[in-house]
Design a protein around this motif. Structure first.
Motif, PDB file in Angstrom:
ATOM      1  N   ASP A 107     -47.893  -0.597 -54.287  1.00 37.02           N
ATOM      2  CA  ASP A 107     -48.096  -1.638 -55.290  1.00 37.02           C
ATOM      3  C   ASP A 107     -47.227  -2.868 -55.019  1.00 37.02           C
ATOM      4  O   ASP A 107     -47.327  -3.863 -55.744  1.00 37.02           O
ATOM      5  N   ASN A 108     -46.391  -2.786 -54.002  1.00 36.43           N
ATOM      6  CA  ASN A 108     -45.458  -3.860 -53.643  1.00 36.43           C
ATOM      7  C   ASN A 108     -45.865  -4.407 -52.265  1.00 36.43           C
ATOM      8  O   ASN A 108     -45.345  -3.982 -51.239  1.00 36.43           O
ATOM      9  N   PRO A 109     -46.809  -5.351 -52.228  1.00 37.08           N
ATOM     10  CA  PRO A 109     -47.391  -5.771 -50.953  1.00 37.08           C
ATOM     11  C   PRO A 109     -46.412  -6.318 -49.918  1.00 37.08           C
ATOM     12  O   PRO A 109     -46.548  -6.001 -48.728  1.00 37.08           O
ATOM     13  N   PRO A 110     -45.405  -7.138 -50.296  1.00 37.65           N
ATOM     14  CA  PRO A 110     -44.590  -7.745 -49.242  1.00 37.65           C
ATOM     15  C   PRO A 110     -43.601  -6.793 -48.585  1.00 37.65           C
ATOM     16  O   PRO A 110     -43.194  -7.027 -47.441  1.00 37.65           O
ATOM     17  N   ILE A 111     -43.200  -5.726 -49.269  1.00 39.44           N
ATOM     18  CA  ILE A 111     -42.141  -4.858 -48.740  1.00 39.44           C
ATOM     19  C   ILE A 111     -42.625  -3.409 -48.637  1.00 39.44           C
ATOM     20  O   ILE A 111     -42.813  -2.876 -47.546  1.00 39.44           O
ATOM     21  N   GLY A 112     -42.837  -2.757 -49.762  1.00 38.85           N
ATOM     22  CA  GLY A 112     -43.155  -1.332 -49.762  1.00 38.85           C
ATOM     23  C   GLY A 112     -44.413  -0.985 -49.000  1.00 38.85           C
ATOM     24  O   GLY A 112     -44.458   0.013 -48.266  1.00 38.85           O
ATOM     25  N   ALA A 113     -45.454  -1.786 -49.151  1.00 36.16           N
ATOM     26  CA  ALA A 113     -46.719  -1.484 -48.490  1.00 36.16           C
ATOM     27  C   ALA A 113     -46.618  -1.596 -46.975  1.00 36.16           C
ATOM     28  O   ALA A 113     -47.432  -1.015 -46.254  1.00 36.16           O
ATOM     29  N   LEU A 114     -45.618  -2.327 -46.494  1.00 33.27           N
ATOM     30  CA  LEU A 114     -45.428  -2.513 -45.055  1.00 33.27           C
ATOM     31  C   LEU A 114     -44.304  -1.654 -44.495  1.00 33.27           C
ATOM     32  O   LEU A 114     -43.963  -1.781 -43.314  1.00 33.27           O
ATOM     33  N   GLY A 115     -43.712  -0.804 -45.310  1.00 31.38           N
ATOM     34  CA  GLY A 115     -42.633   0.057 -44.831  1.00 31.38           C
ATOM     35  C   GLY A 115     -41.381  -0.689 -44.426  1.00 31.38           C
ATOM     36  O   GLY A 115     -40.601  -0.207 -43.605  1.00 31.38           O
ATOM     37  N   ARG A 116     -41.137  -1.849 -45.032  1.00 29.24           N
ATOM     38  CA  ARG A 116     -39.981  -2.670 -44.666  1.00 29.24           C
ATOM     39  C   ARG A 116     -38.718  -2.264 -45.422  1.00 29.24           C
ATOM     40  O   ARG A 116     -37.637  -2.786 -45.129  1.00 29.24           O
ATOM     41  N   GLN A 117     -38.829  -1.373 -46.380  1.00 31.26           N
ATOM     42  CA  GLN A 117     -37.699  -0.990 -47.221  1.00 31.26           C
ATOM     43  C   GLN A 117     -36.900   0.138 -46.563  1.00 31.26           C
ATOM     44  O   GLN A 117     -37.438   0.995 -45.883  1.00 31.26           O
ATOM     45  N   TYR A 118     -35.580   0.119 -46.816  1.00 31.12           N
ATOM     46  CA  TYR A 118     -34.730   1.220 -46.367  1.00 31.12           C
ATOM     47  C   TYR A 118     -34.669   2.334 -47.399  1.00 31.12           C
ATOM     48  O   TYR A 118     -34.194   3.429 -47.079  1.00 31.12           O
ATOM     49  N   GLY A 119     -35.116   2.067 -48.621  1.00 31.73           N
ATOM     50  CA  GLY A 119     -35.055   3.116 -49.621  1.00 31.73           C
ATOM     51  C   GLY A 119     -35.388   2.611 -51.004  1.00 31.73           C
ATOM     52  O   GLY A 119     -35.828   1.462 -51.189  1.00 31.73           O
ATOM     53  N   TYR A 120     -35.106   3.465 -51.980  1.00 28.94           N
ATOM     54  CA  TYR A 120     -35.535   3.241 -53.352  1.00 28.94           C
ATOM     55  C   TYR A 120     -34.355   3.240 -54.325  1.00 28.94           C
ATOM     56  O   TYR A 120     -34.565   3.303 -55.540  1.00 28.94           O
ATOM     57  N   ASP A 121     -33.137   3.166 -53.788  1.00 29.62           N
ATOM     58  CA  ASP A 121     -31.947   3.114 -54.648  1.00 29.62           C
ATOM     59  C   ASP A 121     -30.869   2.318 -53.935  1.00 29.62           C
ATOM     60  O   ASP A 121     -30.900   2.121 -52.718  1.00 29.62           O
ATOM     61  N   GLU A 122     -29.919   1.869 -54.724  1.00 29.60           N
ATOM     62  CA  GLU A 122     -28.862   0.993 -54.207  1.00 29.60           C
ATOM     63  C   GLU A 122     -28.065   1.637 -53.080  1.00 29.60           C
ATOM     64  O   GLU A 122     -27.828   1.020 -52.037  1.00 29.60           O
ATOM     65  N   ALA A 123     -27.641   2.892 -53.265  1.00 30.18           N
ATOM     66  CA  ALA A 123     -26.759   3.528 -52.281  1.00 30.18           C
ATOM     67  C   ALA A 123     -27.437   3.652 -50.921  1.00 30.18           C
ATOM     68  O   ALA A 123     -26.816   3.397 -49.877  1.00 30.18           O
ATOM     69  N   THR A 124     -28.706   4.034 -50.907  1.00 32.37           N
ATOM     70  CA  THR A 124     -29.417   4.201 -49.638  1.00 32.37           C
ATOM     71  C   THR A 124     -29.589   2.870 -48.923  1.00 32.37           C
ATOM     72  O   THR A 124     -29.350   2.749 -47.712  1.00 32.37           O
ATOM     73  N   VAL A 125     -29.990   1.852 -49.669  1.00 31.21           N
ATOM     74  CA  VAL A 125     -30.200   0.543 -49.053  1.00 31.21           C
ATOM     75  C   VAL A 125     -28.890  -0.015 -48.510  1.00 31.21           C
ATOM     76  O   VAL A 125     -28.845  -0.560 -47.397  1.00 31.21           O
ATOM     77  N   VAL A 126     -27.807   0.137 -49.246  1.00 37.21           N
ATOM     78  CA  VAL A 126     -26.517  -0.346 -48.764  1.00 37.21           C
ATOM     79  C   VAL A 126     -26.125   0.366 -47.469  1.00 37.21           C
ATOM     80  O   VAL A 126     -25.698  -0.269 -46.489  1.00 37.21           O
ATOM     81  N   ALA A 127     -26.276   1.683 -47.429  1.00 36.21           N
ATOM     82  CA  ALA A 127     -25.868   2.446 -46.252  1.00 36.21           C
ATOM     83  C   ALA A 127     -26.708   2.093 -45.029  1.00 36.21           C
ATOM     84  O   ALA A 127     -26.171   1.854 -43.934  1.00 36.21           O
ATOM     85  N   LYS A 128     -28.027   2.045 -45.189  1.00 37.98           N
ATOM     86  CA  LYS A 128     -28.903   1.885 -44.033  1.00 37.98           C
ATOM     87  C   LYS A 128     -29.023   0.427 -43.597  1.00 37.98           C
ATOM     88  O   LYS A 128     -28.942   0.129 -42.394  1.00 37.98           O
ATOM     89  N   ALA A 129     -29.208  -0.486 -44.548  1.00 36.43           N
ATOM     90  CA  ALA A 129     -29.221  -1.901 -44.173  1.00 36.43           C
ATOM     91  C   ALA A 129     -27.855  -2.313 -43.613  1.00 36.43           C
ATOM     92  O   ALA A 129     -27.772  -3.120 -42.686  1.00 36.43           O
ATOM     93  N   GLY A 130     -26.791  -1.735 -44.163  1.00 37.03           N
ATOM     94  CA  GLY A 130     -25.453  -2.029 -43.652  1.00 37.03           C
ATOM     95  C   GLY A 130     -25.264  -1.546 -42.231  1.00 37.03           C
ATOM     96  O   GLY A 130     -24.646  -2.227 -41.400  1.00 37.03           O
ATOM     97  N   ALA A 131     -25.804  -0.364 -41.897  1.00 38.56           N
ATOM     98  CA  ALA A 131     -25.699   0.151 -40.534  1.00 38.56           C
ATOM     99  C   ALA A 131     -26.464  -0.745 -39.562  1.00 38.56           C
ATOM    100  O   ALA A 131     -25.993  -1.028 -38.446  1.00 38.56           O
ATOM    101  N   PHE A 132     -27.658  -1.188 -39.966  1.00 43.94           N
ATOM    102  CA  PHE A 132     -28.433  -2.098 -39.120  1.00 43.94           C
ATOM    103  C   PHE A 132     -27.649  -3.390 -38.888  1.00 43.94           C
ATOM    104  O   PHE A 132     -27.554  -3.886 -37.756  1.00 43.94           O
ATOM    105  N   ALA A 133     -27.093  -3.965 -39.959  1.00 43.07           N
ATOM    106  CA  ALA A 133     -26.331  -5.208 -39.839  1.00 43.07           C
ATOM    107  C   ALA A 133     -25.109  -5.030 -38.950  1.00 43.07           C
ATOM    108  O   ALA A 133     -24.773  -5.911 -38.150  1.00 43.07           O
ATOM    109  N   ASP A 134     -24.436  -3.886 -39.061  1.00 42.05           N
ATOM    110  CA  ASP A 134     -23.276  -3.620 -38.200  1.00 42.05           C
ATOM    111  C   ASP A 134     -23.673  -3.648 -36.730  1.00 42.05           C
ATOM    112  O   ASP A 134     -22.935  -4.162 -35.880  1.00 42.05           O
TER     113      ASP A 134
END
Length: 395
Positions: free
Chosen positions: A200-227
């Motif tokens: 239902d979220n065309p720009p992000i979720g539908a394209l698999g661009r998200q690292y997750g569905y909660d703050e802790a997961t996104v911080v950990a995984k997006a942070g690892a990519f940025a590192d």
């Protein structure tokens, strides 16, 4: 004979080193005590401590005229298979501070490096160009072919342990750096509402661009990519502030996209607060409208939303717009108005990634406004300083 570009380059280098030099001098002097025998007593007495000579601070804008300062506020797209003439003119004639590699290429790293070289060799201002692209992974990976790995979707990257993701992202960053890329418009830091409703979220979720569905997961995984990007001397850009994971339309293809979920004190914004503790990075602002923060304008034109971003990134970091050239979300405004509104709101870099033909009108409008309005001219100077500071801070 010393060239003018060489002089500008040395001035910029001095300016960007001055703060660090001043700190070193101050630390050295603070550790120096001067003691000697007194003529009237055998007991040692302190001699006057010499007054430190302050190191002069060189303004990074010194030597740059207003046209050059305005140019630093723009990143302009070029086709990836050949240098787009309008983009080359943006660099040579209007001092654009960066380029964006647009489209999809399977030509490989050597071909990309040659294209990048055609722009960097044409730049006569003596200031490094931002060379940027979208290298997220999955469906959003501009550069492929020899010298570039196929990067998984972000949602699949998130399956990896943090250390393994960081190591993989370091490799991907090294590949970008070898091709001349210095700024990756990634990773996505958007929290998508849920796995059950991701489509239902065309720009992000539908394209698999998200690292997750909660703050802790996104911080950990997006942070690892940025590192990993930083480890390869590529500056990461967290996007799309203050969150694009709950909308039901894509701002690239739809006007008046309104988010009704994100709040200034909620997890979507808190993600950025935590991610920005990890090291140098820029932040991209969305062109959606945020009902709970400022319902009056798209985020890129909202002093309230951009001010919220500034409170997180700090006084000197770089804030970038999402594409303002072709996105449907901003087509109700002329290119000239888009650029002036974004800079007035507090953005530092206007991204014209898809349609470089609008850049000249954008640049000319910002220049004219700065020439006529001293307060806006100061805003341009502040933005240009943020850009130069980010270039100097690139890992």
């Amino acid at each position: 004979m010393t060239s003018s570009s060489g002089l500008r380059s040395r001035r910029l280098a001095r300016a960007l080193r001055s703060a660090a030099a001043a700190a070193v001098v101050a630390l050295g002097l603070a550790g120096c005590g001067a003691y000697g025998p007194s003529p009237s007593t055998s007991a040692p007495s302190p001699a006057p401590t010499p007054t430190p000579t302050p190191t002069p601070t060189v303004d990074p804008l010194a030597g740059l005229d207003l046209r050059q300062r305005v140019g630093q506020l723009f990143i302009v797209g070029t086709q990836i298979d050949a240098a787009t003439p309008a983009t080359m003119a943006a660099v040579t004639d209007r001092h654009a501070g960066g380029i964006f590699l647009h489209g999809r290429s399977q030509a490989g790293a050597a071909a990309v490096a040659a294209l990048v070289g055609s722009f960097t060799s044409a730049d006569a201002d003596g200031i490094p160009l931002w060379v940027s692209t979208d290298q997220e992974g999955g469906e959003v990976q501009v550069l492929t072919g020899p010298g570039f790995d196929d990067i998984p979707y972000a949602i699949r990257q998130a399956d990896l342990p943090d250390g393994q993701l960081r190591a993989s992202a370091t490799t991907w960053g090294q590949q970008l750096a070898a091709a001349g890329v210095t700024l990756n418009l990634a990773p996505v830091a958007d929290i998508v509402t849920s796995e059950a409703t991701r489509f239902d979220n065309p720009p992000i979720g539908a394209l698999g661009r998200q690292y997750g569905y909660d703050e802790a997961t996104v911080v950990a995984k997006a942070g690892a990519f940025a590192d990993g990007m930083r480890a390869s001397r590529v500056m990461p850009v967290f996007k799309h502030f203050p969150g694009l994971g709950h909308v039901t339309a894509n701002t690239d293809t739809t006007a008046d996209v309104v988010d009704t979920t994100v709040t200034a004190d909620g997890p979507d914004v808190a993600v950025y607060r935590r991610l920005l503790l990890g090291g140098p990075a820029a932040v991209m602002v969305s062109s959606a409208i945020y009902q709970n923060i400022d319902p009056s304008a798209p985020a890129v034109f909202s002093p309230t939303v951009v001010g919220l971003a500034r409170s997180l990134v700090g006084p000197d970091a770089m804030i970038v717009t999402d594409d303002l050239s072709a996105a449907q979300a901003v087509q109700a405004w002329s290119p000239a108005d888009r650029a002036v509104l974004a800079v007035s709101a507090g953005v530092d870099v206007v991204l014209a990634s898809t349609d470089p033909s609008v850049f000249a009108a954008m640049y000319d409008a910002v220049l004219a406004k700065a020439q006529a309005d001293p307060a806006f001219a100061q805003r341009v100077d502040d933005a240009a300083r943020h850009v130069l500071a980010a270039k100097a801070a690139r890992p």
